[in-house]
Scaffold this motif. Sequence first.
Motif, PDB file in Angstrom:
ATOM      1  N   ILE A   5       0.786  -1.280  -0.101  1.00 51.67           N
ATOM      2  CA  ILE A   5      -0.004  -0.204  -0.066  1.00 51.67           C
ATOM      3  C   ILE A   5       0.989   1.337   0.007  1.00 51.67           C
ATOM      4  O   ILE A   5       0.841   2.130  -0.993  1.00 51.67           O
ATOM      5  CB  ILE A   5      -0.973  -0.121   1.169  1.00 51.67           C
ATOM      6  CG1 ILE A   5      -1.710  -0.950   1.125  1.00 51.67           C
ATOM      7  CG2 ILE A   5      -1.776   1.429   1.422  1.00 51.67           C
ATOM      8  CD1 ILE A   5      -2.728  -1.344   2.285  1.00 51.67           C
ATOM      9  N   ALA A   6       1.801   1.438   0.918  1.00 51.05           N
ATOM     10  CA  ALA A   6       2.848   2.536   1.081  1.00 51.05           C
ATOM     11  C   ALA A   6       3.474   2.599  -0.477  1.00 51.05           C
ATOM     12  O   ALA A   6       3.751   3.781  -0.906  1.00 51.05           O
ATOM     13  CB  ALA A   6       3.777   2.424   2.111  1.00 51.05           C
ATOM     14  N   SER A   7       4.098   1.365  -1.086  1.00 46.18           N
ATOM     15  CA  SER A   7       4.832   1.675  -2.065  1.00 46.18           C
ATOM     16  C   SER A   7       3.883   1.829  -3.433  1.00 46.18           C
ATOM     17  O   SER A   7       4.577   2.764  -4.168  1.00 46.18           O
ATOM     18  CB  SER A   7       5.587   0.377  -2.322  1.00 46.18           C
ATOM     19  OG  SER A   7       4.646  -0.872  -2.575  1.00 46.18           O
ATOM     20  N   ASN A   8       2.715   1.543  -3.519  1.00 49.77           N
ATOM     21  CA  ASN A   8       1.765   1.906  -4.361  1.00 49.77           C
ATOM     22  C   ASN A   8       1.530   3.404  -4.403  1.00 49.77           C
ATOM     23  O   ASN A   8       1.215   3.915  -5.402  1.00 49.77           O
ATOM     24  CB  ASN A   8       0.463   1.051  -4.382  1.00 49.77           C
ATOM     25  CG  ASN A   8       0.829  -0.353  -4.883  1.00 49.77           C
ATOM     26  OD1 ASN A   8       1.665  -0.542  -5.771  1.00 49.77           O
ATOM     27  ND2 ASN A   8      -0.223  -1.241  -4.681  1.00 49.77           N
ATOM     28  N   ILE A   9       1.326   3.951  -3.206  1.00 50.80           N
ATOM     29  CA  ILE A   9       1.006   5.192  -3.124  1.00 50.80           C
ATOM     30  C   ILE A   9       2.339   6.150  -3.642  1.00 50.80           C
ATOM     31  O   ILE A   9       2.136   6.989  -4.413  1.00 50.80           O
ATOM     32  CB  ILE A   9       0.629   5.812  -1.730  1.00 50.80           C
ATOM     33  CG1 ILE A   9      -0.503   5.164  -1.102  1.00 50.80           C
ATOM     34  CG2 ILE A   9       0.621   7.173  -1.464  1.00 50.80           C
ATOM     35  CD1 ILE A   9      -0.949   5.241   0.239  1.00 50.80           C
ATOM     36  N   ASP A  10       3.508   5.772  -3.211  1.00 46.96           N
ATOM     37  CA  ASP A  10       4.701   6.354  -3.604  1.00 46.96           C
ATOM     38  C   ASP A  10       4.634   6.307  -5.233  1.00 46.96           C
ATOM     39  O   ASP A  10       5.106   7.465  -5.904  1.00 46.96           O
ATOM     40  CB  ASP A  10       5.825   5.944  -3.091  1.00 46.96           C
ATOM     41  CG  ASP A  10       5.972   6.079  -1.517  1.00 46.96           C
ATOM     42  OD1 ASP A  10       5.385   7.072  -1.007  1.00 46.96           O
ATOM     43  OD2 ASP A  10       6.709   5.587  -0.694  1.00 46.96           O
ATOM     44  N   LYS A  11       4.619   5.192  -5.675  1.00 49.36           N
ATOM     45  CA  LYS A  11       4.357   4.939  -7.236  1.00 49.36           C
ATOM     46  C   LYS A  11       3.345   5.929  -7.762  1.00 49.36           C
ATOM     47  O   LYS A  11       3.556   6.417  -8.768  1.00 49.36           O
ATOM     48  CB  LYS A  11       4.479   3.327  -7.482  1.00 49.36           C
ATOM     49  CG  LYS A  11       4.164   3.053  -8.983  1.00 49.36           C
ATOM     50  CD  LYS A  11       4.316   1.808  -9.258  1.00 49.36           C
ATOM     51  CE  LYS A  11       4.305   1.317 -10.669  1.00 49.36           C
ATOM     52  NZ  LYS A  11       4.200   0.124 -10.980  1.00 49.36           N
ATOM     53  N   THR A  12       2.113   5.746  -7.257  1.00 47.60           N
ATOM     54  CA  THR A  12       1.276   6.794  -7.844  1.00 47.60           C
ATOM     55  C   THR A  12       1.511   8.162  -7.803  1.00 47.60           C
ATOM     56  O   THR A  12       1.516   9.247  -8.954  1.00 47.60           O
ATOM     57  CB  THR A  12       0.003   6.652  -6.980  1.00 47.60           C
ATOM     58  OG1 THR A  12      -0.457   5.090  -7.003  1.00 47.60           O
ATOM     59  CG2 THR A  12      -1.470   7.704  -7.622  1.00 47.60           C
ATOM     60  N   TYR A  13       2.291   8.637  -6.778  1.00 48.43           N
ATOM     61  CA  TYR A  13       2.691  10.062  -6.718  1.00 48.43           C
ATOM     62  C   TYR A  13       3.681  10.286  -7.718  1.00 48.43           C
ATOM     63  O   TYR A  13       3.868  11.261  -8.382  1.00 48.43           O
ATOM     64  CB  TYR A  13       3.318  10.284  -5.124  1.00 48.43           C
ATOM     65  CG  TYR A  13       3.843  11.676  -5.004  1.00 48.43           C
ATOM     66  CD1 TYR A  13       2.823  12.667  -4.591  1.00 48.43           C
ATOM     67  CD2 TYR A  13       4.956  11.959  -5.167  1.00 48.43           C
ATOM     68  CE1 TYR A  13       3.015  14.122  -4.361  1.00 48.43           C
ATOM     69  CE2 TYR A  13       5.467  13.248  -5.055  1.00 48.43           C
ATOM     70  CZ  TYR A  13       4.455  14.222  -4.764  1.00 48.43           C
ATOM     71  OH  TYR A  13       4.841  15.774  -4.539  1.00 48.43           O
TER      72      TYR A  13
END
Length: 191
Positions: free
Chosen positions: A151-159
């Motif tokens: 979840i955290a890495s997907n948010i960073d990737k999305t950003y």
Amino acid sequence: MATPVSVTSSSAAAPVQSKDDKPVSTVAKAKAELNASIVQASLTVSLNSSNDPMSVVLKTALTGINEALKNDFGDNAIQNAMSQDNTPEGTAGRIVSLSTAFYEAYKQQHPGDDESTTLNNFVNTLKKGVDQGFKEARDVLQGLQVLNGDIASNIDKTYDLVQKGFDDFIAAHQTKDVTPGEPSAPKANAV
């Protein structure tokens, strides 16, 4: 006191019984079934919140962008569609496309400004809204105790994908100034 030991929503299920095998009143049975449905609904909400955090990112990012664009375009400049792809790529793509769609309207509200300045001010406004939205999304997910791992890495990737999308938007609009087949305007520093 009679305590139900079996509750199910299936009509074919065995009737609710107390521990001492005494019949349970209709009111007690209804209350037990209501309690079971409340617990089930709570579990569903809890599971959906932790399984679909990218929708939280989308909502809060769009809310931040709406706030940033509010002065120029009024309330709810960008509407959220819930049944879409919530992968980092899908979420970032919607954030970029929905927010940059307002560029022409933004330019019309800033007549006489240099094209480059207008473009940069517009994207900086969007970035400010995205930063606010992503911060709020992270705070919400942290509060739900699901901001970790994928979840955290997907948010960073999305950003990161949103930032790249904005950079690509700037690059595309800067190259629009030169029509293919036409010579480019001379640069001020040309020798």
